[in-house]
Design an enzyme around this catalytic site. Structure first.
Site, PDB file in Angstrom:
ATOM      1  CD1 TRP A 130       0.070  -1.420   3.113  1.00 33.99           C
ATOM      2  CD2 TRP A 130       0.658   0.737   3.228  1.00 33.99           C
ATOM      3  NE1 TRP A 130       0.916  -1.271   4.193  1.00 33.99           N
ATOM      4  CE2 TRP A 130       1.293   0.046   4.280  1.00 33.99           C
ATOM      5  CE3 TRP A 130       0.896   2.114   3.109  1.00 33.99           C
ATOM      6  CZ2 TRP A 130       2.141   0.661   5.196  1.00 33.99           C
ATOM      7  CZ3 TRP A 130       1.737   2.726   4.023  1.00 33.99           C
ATOM      8  CH2 TRP A 130       2.354   2.005   5.053  1.00 33.99           C
ATOM      9  CB  ALA A 156      -2.015  -3.568   0.206  1.00 34.78           C
ATOM     10  CB  SER A 157      -6.844  -6.010   1.973  1.00 39.89           C
ATOM     11  OG  SER A 157      -6.006  -6.010   3.090  1.00 39.89           O
ATOM     12  CB  SER A 207       6.129  -7.333   5.407  1.00 41.13           C
ATOM     13  OG  SER A 207       5.230  -8.414   5.216  1.00 41.13           O
ATOM     14  CD  GLU A 228      12.493  -5.126  -5.479  1.00 40.85           C
ATOM     15  OE1 GLU A 228      13.111  -4.759  -4.465  1.00 40.85           O
ATOM     16  OE2 GLU A 228      12.979  -5.072  -6.618  1.00 40.85           O
ATOM     17  CB  CYS A 262      11.163  -0.418   0.864  1.00 40.34           C
ATOM     18  SG  CYS A 262      11.266   0.264  -0.789  1.00 40.34           S
ATOM     19  CD  GLU A 359      10.708  -2.082   6.345  1.00 38.05           C
ATOM     20  OE1 GLU A 359       9.842  -2.957   6.408  1.00 38.05           O
ATOM     21  OE2 GLU A 359      11.129  -1.607   5.279  1.00 38.05           O
TER      22      GLU A 359
END
Ligand code: NAP
Length: 454
Positions: A130, A156-157, A207, A228, A262, A359
């Site tokens: 997202w 993504a939901s 993720s 990725e 990221c 992260e």
């Protein structure tokens, strides 16, 4: 399952969507495969022309698409506009270069002469996050379509409107029916898609938890995969750096998209000789960042994507403080209102703490100092991730050495780390494998076929 598009700033539901059932999914996969069989034989010029039309359309409808990003995941509107412009640029890049990248190559061999062809694979399954809801999809989709594949998207939901808009833009640009489909599916149906004989390639951006699951499924079904995943990039300031320029870059490197990137600069390393001066410069700039309604053109810091993201950042900061770190700026959730996390700077950070090792998806900057080259390289590489690294120095010899010694997919000097359609992008270690963008990105979606006549 009901997909809810929720505005992270207001908490209001924008729109809801129903999941498709298994037989609808089966039909879509089949029609995608039928569309592929026709599409792969279209002249490449046609595929390129349609990508130009898509780029034009995204630019014409830029404000609409940008507003959807902002209302669905909270990105400040100026940054949403840049995301749409960059997505259009990626379409143009492949529209202009795909024929050159895919041109068959003559290769002399022990057999005489062979031809290496770059044929499409079939259906490419894109599973996307997202945080850059247009850019992530388009940087995968544009090369995949240019190469002659069809694409199925599981987005993504929390960004179903972005997914729907992208699908509509593809249709309105004139791409054939079925060539790009958005799937409103659950995790079990993701498995069904990966298992399908028509699906030849999977590309996941997300993720590490998702990476492990999707890599296992792809492995079990022997599907080609691009991964990725997350990052914990370093931002390094040497004592010969242009400090003003470095401080300005760090604001974008760490705080754009409210730290939810990221390749955000998630660990700051400052040479001890310029430590107090640079820290002062950078905290001054961070204090001046305006947080508020992401739809306002004056906002630089928006809400995080949802409340559980706020709780996660809060936990990471708290545990890092418990391990000895000192907060010198910010540190609190809920400021200026629910859904936000204050831009935060911490010093005396333990190398084993969450802010050093995990992260962190939020506007939080842990700061470290270093004395010499070896210590720096060791600390920068002391991460399970290996996506990017930004270094500020004016010493060319140092740049050469660091380019070799830093163990990441990208090293950037005297700017913050960013992606560019013409440059390969990807990571090493737990940041994943494979490359997106550039010629390398399109090569992930082709069958490199050797044709030899004896
Ligand atoms: P995420 O939770 O892993 O989700 C990514 C995608 O995978 C979503 O479509 C998600 O669907 C799906 N997914 C997650 N778990 C799954 C499972 N068990 N089975 C099937 N599908 C699954 O990641 P995110 O929160 O959206 O994105 C943030 C992460 O992406 C960060 O770690 C960031 O670093 C990484 N990222 C990496 C890059 C890069 O280029 N390396 C770029 C951008 C983002 P649902 O939404 O339905 O769960």
């Amino acid at each position: 399952m009901v997909y809810k598009s929720i505005n992270p700033y207001t908490g209001k539901i924008n729109k809801t969507y129903e999941q498709i059932n298994d037989s609808e999914l089966e039909n879509i996969i089949f029609s995608s495969s039928r569309a592929f069989r026709k599409w792969k034989n279209e002249p490449i010029e046609k595929r390129q022309d349609l990508l130009i039309k898509l780029a034009d359309l995204l630019e014409i409808e830029k404000d609409f698409h940008a507003a959807t990003i902002t209302s669905e995941m909270g990105k400040p509107i100026n940054q949403s506009i840049v995301e749409i412009e960059k997505s259009a640029l990626a379409c143009r890049y492949y529209a202009e270069r795909a024929d050159e990248f895919l041109k068959p190559v003559k290769q002399s061999s022990y057999a005489g002469t062979s031809i290496i062809r770059y044929d499409p694979q079939g259906i490419v399954f894109a599973i996307m996050p997202w945080n850059f809801p247009y850019w992530q999809v388009i940087r995968c989709m544009a090369p995949a379509l240019a190469a002659g594949n069809s694409v199925l998207l599981k987005h993504a939901s929390n960004v179903p409107q972005c997914a729907e808009n992208i699908e509509n833009a593809v249709i309105n640009a004139g791409f054939p029916s079925g060539i790009f489909r958005n799937l409103l599916i659950d995790y079990d149906q993701v498995t069904t898609v990966i298992k399908s004989e028509y699906v030849r390639s999977v590309s996941l951006t997300g993720s590490n938890t998702a990476g492990i699951r999707i890599a296992s499924l792809a492995g079990l079904n022997i599907k080609k995969l691009v991964l990725e995943l997350g990052g914990n990039d370093a931002f390094v300031v040497f004592n010969d750096a242009d400090l003003e320029k470095a401080a300005e870059a760090l604001i974008y490197g760490r705080f754009q998209n409210t730290g939810q990137s990221c390749i955000a600069s998630k660990r700051l390393f400052i040479h001890e000789q310029v430590y107090p001066e640079f820290l002062n410069l950078v905290t001054g700039r961070i204090k001046a960042l305006s947080a508020g309604d992401p739809i306002s053109h004056d906002t630089f810091i928006g809400p995080l994507v949802n409340e559980s993201a706020v709780r996660k950042v809060e936990r990471q900061v708290k545990e890092t403080v418990e391990m000895g770190a000192e907060i010198i700026l910010g540190g609190k959730a809920g400021i200026p209102r629910k859904g936000f996390f204050e831009p935060t700077v911490l010093i005396n950070v333990n190398y084993d703490s969450p802010l050093a090792r995990e992260e962190v998806f939020g506007p939080v900057l842990p700061v470290f100092s270093f004395k010499d080259y070896d210590e720096l390289v060791c600390r920068v590489n002391q991460s399970r991730f290996g996506l990017g690294c930004s270094v500020f120095t004016s010493d060319n010899k140092l740049m050469e050495k660091l380019s070799v010694d830093i163990d990441t997919g990208t090293v950037v000097f005297n700017s913050f780390t960013k992606s560019d359609p013409a440059l390969p992008f990807g990571g090493v270690k737990e940041s994943g494998y494979g490359r997106e963008l550039s010629e390398y990105g399109i090569m992930e979606f082709v069958n490199i076929k050797t044709v030899t006549v004896y």
